[in-house]
Design an enzyme around this catalytic site. Structure first.
Site, PDB file in Angstrom:
ATOM      1  N   CYS A  53       0.816  -1.269   0.115  1.00 35.69           N
ATOM      2  CA  CYS A  53       0.090  -0.173   0.034  1.00 35.69           C
ATOM      3  C   CYS A  53       0.748   1.348   0.105  1.00 35.69           C
ATOM      4  CB  CYS A  53      -0.861   0.018   1.160  1.00 35.69           C
ATOM      5  SG  CYS A  53      -2.163  -1.311   1.212  1.00 35.69           S
ATOM      6  N   HIS A  80      -9.439   3.737  -1.755  1.00 38.74           N
ATOM      7  CA  HIS A  80      -8.138   3.549  -1.406  1.00 38.74           C
ATOM      8  C   HIS A  80      -7.631   2.432  -2.447  1.00 38.74           C
ATOM      9  CE1 HIS A  80      -4.418   1.601   0.130  1.00 38.74           C
ATOM     10  NE2 HIS A  80      -4.911   1.264   1.311  1.00 38.74           N
TER      11      HIS A  80
END
Length: 373
Positions: free
Chosen positions: A84, A328
């Site tokens: 991420c 996201h």
């Protein structure tokens, strides 16, 4: 030598399987790369030396190079994977490159969850291929929890209640929706495949509504508090910035410092805490001096636990909405934080200091401190 971010743009953020359901990663990034390259040339007269893109779930084959060529940029390109944190790691890499002498590097990230290929462990004697949804974050004997379960346990250890999580998530949705409707995202968004607006923000996402959802990763009897509503979505998107090594003649973000850290892979959501502390220590700054704080909101409980540990008022985080409300897109999210800082500090004319920080699977964190000049 220092570094400056002179241009910053992103695609709309789409919900997986919807707006960008058939747009593969390189094609999602290409229009954003082209727009940032053109803007950077306008303000600096420079063409990019290289492209660096973060990506987690793409098809391989150097997505950054494919995206660069699709954007009409025949330059070297590198794809990085720090889970991420990949998009922010790409920006940090670009900063290092311009400090080493490259005039201009385009950096960011892209993720197409919609078109991510299915992967399988190879067949064994007497066994068919076994599909897996993610690669390992760490060796099993060290600890390799799924992010949802790990961050549910983090919230529990930190004493973050379900009520706080739902209230925080509802506020992120409210902020993102209000910002989109007020046009505050318009100048940073590059339309892609006919889509010009973020897909996820919705009105009416109240804490009371979120409170009706069941825990998603551990049962209520086990103490689970993380739900689909107070977690980020699964999203598609791209974000790119232009980094230069010589002071530009236009307002820009000056990079004051960065930090990349490792932490316990069983507690991956904490990674942004030591990264934030380290970059502040390196630059001699404090959180009280930072005007805009952009933390990646993977889970409300995780962000609140990190804020509590840092002594940071959660109301200061993501003033215009974060990943809970906006989305996201894994490999792009770290770069999206920098795009948001550029919009709030430079494009708005507000000025000041900005912090971007993100945690990653496997127990890592990346943070970047910038100043509008």
């Amino acid at each position: 030598m220092t570094a400056w971010v002179v241009a910053a743009r992103r695609s709309p953020v789409g919900t997986a399987g919807h707006a960008f359901a058939e747009v593969e990663a390189a094609r999602l990034a290409a229009p954003v790369l082209r727009a940032v390259a053109d803007e950077a040339r306008t303000v600096t007269g420079l063409a990019p030396d290289e492209v660096v893109l973060g990506n987690c779930m793409g098809p391989g084959g150097d997505v950054a190079r494919v995206a660069a060529l699709a954007a009409g940029l025949d330059v070297p390109a590198l794809t990085v994977d720090r889970q991420c944190a990949s998009g922010l790691a790409a920006v940090v890499s670009a900063v290092a490159q311009v400090r080493a002498g490259s005039p201009l590097v385009l950096a960011g990230g892209v993720e197409s969850a919609s078109t991510a290929p299915w992967r399988s462990w190879p067949p064994a004697p007497g066994r068919e291929p076994v599909r897996y949804e993610r690669a390992p974050f760490a060796p099993a004997e060290v600890g390799d929890p799924d992010m949802g379960e790990a961050n549910d346990r983090l919230a529990a250890r930190a004493g973050v209640s379900r009520e706080r999580q739902d209230a925080y998530a509802a506020e992120s949705h409210r902020r993102a929706h209000a910002s989109r409707e007020a046009g505050r995202f318009d100048a940073e968004v590059v339309p892609v495949a006919g889509v010009a607006r973020d897909e996820r923000p919705r009105a009416g996402m109240s804490a009371a509504r979120l409170a009706r959802l069941r825990p998603a990763f551990r049962t209520a009897e086990e103490g689970g508090t993380v739900t689909a509503g107070n977690s980020c979505g699964v999203n598609d998107g791209a974000a790119v910035v232009a980094v230069v090594g010589e002071r530009p003649g236009v307002p820009a973000l000056r990079v004051l410092g960065s930090a990349t850290v490792a932490c316990d892979p069983n507690d991956p959501g904490r990674g942004l805490v030591p990264a934030t502390r380290r970059v502040l220590e390196r630059t001699g700054r404090s959180l009280d001096e930072v005007d805009v704080v952009e933390l990646n909101e993977a889970f409300a409980g995780q962000v609140l636990a990190c804020c509590d540990e840092l002594g940071l008022d959660p109301a200061r985080v993501c003033p215009e909405g974060g990943a809970l409300g906006l989305g996201h897109p894994w490999g792009a999210s770290g770069a999206l934080l920098v795009v948001r800082l550029h919009a709030q500090l430079v494009r708005s004319g507000h000025g000041g200091l900005g912090l971007a920080a993100i945690a990653a699977g496997g127990g890592q964190g990346v943070a970047l401190l910038v100043e509008a000049t």
